[in-house]
Design an enzyme around this catalytic site. Structure first.
Site, mmCIF file in Angstrom:
data_model
loop_
_atom_site.group_PDB
_atom_site.id
_atom_site.type_symbol
_atom_site.label_atom_id
_atom_site.label_comp_id
_atom_site.label_asym_id
_atom_site.label_seq_id
_atom_site.Cartn_x
_atom_site.Cartn_y
_atom_site.Cartn_z
ATOM 1 N N CYS A 80 2.573 -6.188 10.041
ATOM 2 C CA CYS A 80 2.373 -5.238 8.936
ATOM 3 C C CYS A 80 3.766 -4.944 8.397
ATOM 4 O O CYS A 80 4.702 -4.735 9.162
ATOM 5 C CB CYS A 80 1.717 -3.968 9.475
ATOM 6 S SG CYS A 80 1.825 -2.567 8.361
ATOM 7 N N THR A 81 3.901 -4.924 7.064
ATOM 8 C CA THR A 81 5.250 -4.806 6.492
ATOM 9 C C THR A 81 5.861 -3.428 6.709
ATOM 10 O O THR A 81 7.049 -3.237 6.474
ATOM 11 C CB THR A 81 5.209 -5.110 4.984
ATOM 12 O OG1 THR A 81 4.221 -4.275 4.354
ATOM 13 C CG2 THR A 81 4.848 -6.574 4.746
ATOM 14 N N HIS A 82 5.066 -2.474 7.167
ATOM 15 C CA HIS A 82 5.654 -1.182 7.541
ATOM 16 C C HIS A 82 6.436 -1.279 8.849
ATOM 17 O O HIS A 82 7.358 -0.502 9.097
ATOM 18 C CB HIS A 82 4.544 -0.145 7.736
ATOM 19 C CG HIS A 82 3.990 0.427 6.466
ATOM 20 N ND1 HIS A 82 3.194 -0.293 5.598
ATOM 21 C CD2 HIS A 82 4.114 1.660 5.917
ATOM 22 C CE1 HIS A 82 2.854 0.476 4.580
ATOM 23 N NE2 HIS A 82 3.387 1.652 4.737
ATOM 24 N N THR A 111 -2.324 -6.800 4.935
ATOM 25 C CA THR A 111 -3.716 -6.378 4.748
ATOM 26 C C THR A 111 -4.248 -6.853 3.404
ATOM 27 O O THR A 111 -5.332 -7.428 3.316
ATOM 28 C CB THR A 111 -3.794 -4.843 4.838
ATOM 29 O OG1 THR A 111 -3.260 -4.427 6.105
ATOM 30 C CG2 THR A 111 -5.222 -4.340 4.716
ATOM 31 N N TYR A 123 -4.185 1.292 3.853
ATOM 32 C CA TYR A 123 -5.271 0.353 3.506
ATOM 33 C C TYR A 123 -5.991 -0.122 4.773
ATOM 34 O O TYR A 123 -7.113 -0.580 4.708
ATOM 35 C CB TYR A 123 -4.702 -0.893 2.801
ATOM 36 C CG TYR A 123 -4.386 -0.753 1.321
ATOM 37 C CD1 TYR A 123 -4.303 0.483 0.685
ATOM 38 C CD2 TYR A 123 -4.150 -1.895 0.564
ATOM 39 C CE1 TYR A 123 -3.999 0.576 -0.663
ATOM 40 C CE2 TYR A 123 -3.844 -1.815 -0.793
ATOM 41 C CZ TYR A 123 -3.775 -0.578 -1.394
ATOM 42 O OH TYR A 123 -3.478 -0.492 -2.751
ATOM 43 N N SER A 183 0.842 -1.217 0.000
ATOM 44 C CA SER A 183 0.000 0.000 0.000
ATOM 45 C C SER A 183 0.871 1.259 0.000
ATOM 46 O O SER A 183 0.427 2.336 -0.360
ATOM 47 C CB SER A 183 -0.869 0.017 1.257
ATOM 48 O OG SER A 183 -0.014 -0.037 2.411
ATOM 49 N N GLU A 241 5.289 6.144 6.641
ATOM 50 C CA GLU A 241 5.161 6.767 5.308
ATOM 51 C C GLU A 241 5.718 8.194 5.294
ATOM 52 O O GLU A 241 6.136 8.702 4.254
ATOM 53 C CB GLU A 241 3.685 6.789 4.867
ATOM 54 C CG GLU A 241 3.121 5.424 4.508
ATOM 55 C CD GLU A 241 3.682 4.861 3.203
ATOM 56 O OE1 GLU A 241 3.795 5.609 2.219
ATOM 57 O OE2 GLU A 241 4.029 3.671 3.178
#
Ligand code: DGL
Length: 289
Positions: A204-206, A92, A59, A28, A172
């Protein structure tokens, strides 16, 4: 399953990609670069085309159908770039899209997804209490429920689900070490440390980009586990099986080319630069309109 996205039927399916074609990776936003880096380091001769849907990130708050449609659009773009495999580097998106994508593309365009790395945490936990941090949408999906059922319940390990809609925007915007992010992490994680959790699954890949921030608060109290290495190994296995590994060195070529749908490449350049290790040759561009 009814079509979840009006993708034009593949009237002229592209010829099967060759070994010198790139690996496609999608998330995302820029968070999935945590998986991209694992793949780049695991497969140094491979080129990566990375699709960051920064026009629509995050997302996590979106509904299932929106997530499916945005994911379908991104994977179709990677397919049409001639990628030889697509990695959905997004828990997600993986929660809602993998079955559809695999049915849509068939064998010639393998789709790799991921699920929070609960299994290693369950196997390693000494206190038999692990926390899983992911987006609300990931917890709605069946994938995480199956993993809990399969690995945590039989081992009588207590799983504490944690969600946050604030952490992805911090990554982000490059604000992982900001006071606001540190205080959000502290408020979110202190209760699970108090409850005896000794492992935190970064679902979550973040979140691998938050490791330094989390360790600056909790030190060694929490062992952090993510799915990046497992996804890199699975990608390598599939490429090997399909005889699609690229074996020659690519010396000074760009290894990761990131395309951003939000047309904000210039803004993201320094932020991504702080995430990328020295040895990785990378580039960021706006998605061609
Ligand atoms: N990085 C993605 C994940 O692994 C999505 C985060 C978001 O856009 O909310 O879930």
């Amino acid at each position: 399953m009814t079509a979840i996205h009006p993708l034009a039927p593949l009237l002229h399916p592209m010829t099967r990609a060759q070994a010198d074609a790139p690996i496609g990776i999608f998330d995302s936003g820029i968070g999935g670069l945590s998986v991209g880096l694992e793949i780049a380091q695991h497969l140094p001769n491979e080129q990566i085309v990375y699709y960051a849907d920064t026009a629509h990130v995050p997302y996590g708050p979106r509904d299932d159908q929106e997530i499916r449609e945005l994911t379908a659009q991104a994977i179709e773009w990677l397919y049409r770039q001639g990628c030889k495999i697509a990695v959905v580097a997004c828990n997600t998106a993986s929660a809602f899209s993998l079955d559809y994508l695999r049915a849509h593309y068939g064998e010639d365009f393998p789709i790799v997804g991921l699920v929070p790395a609960l299994k290693p945490a369950v196997l390693q936990s000494k206190t038999k209490t692990v926390a899983v941090l992911a987006t609300p949408a990931t917890f709605r999906g069946q994938l995480i429920k199956d993993v809990i059922q399969r690995f945590a319940l039989p081992a009588e390990v207590k799983v504490i689900p944690l969600t946050s809609l604030e952490l992805v925007p911090f990554v982000e915007s490059g604000a992982q070490m900001s006071a606001a992010c540190l205080s959000t992490l502290s408020e979110l994680l202190q209760p699970v440390v108090d409850a005896g959790a000794d492992h935190l699954v970064l679902g979550c890949t973040h979140y691998p980009f938050l490791k330094t921030a989390i360790q600056s608060i909790f030190g060694q109290k929490l062992t952090l586990i993510d799915s990046g290495t497992a996804v890199a190994r699975q990608t390598s296995r599939i490429l090997t099986k399909n005889e699609l590994l690229f074996e020659q060195s690519r010396a000074d070529q760009v290894q990761i080319h990131c395309y951003v749908s939000g047309q904000n490449a210039e803004h993201l350049q320094p932020i991504v630069g702080r995430l990328m290790p020295e040895q990785i040759r990378w580039k960021i561009s706006n998605l061609p309109r």
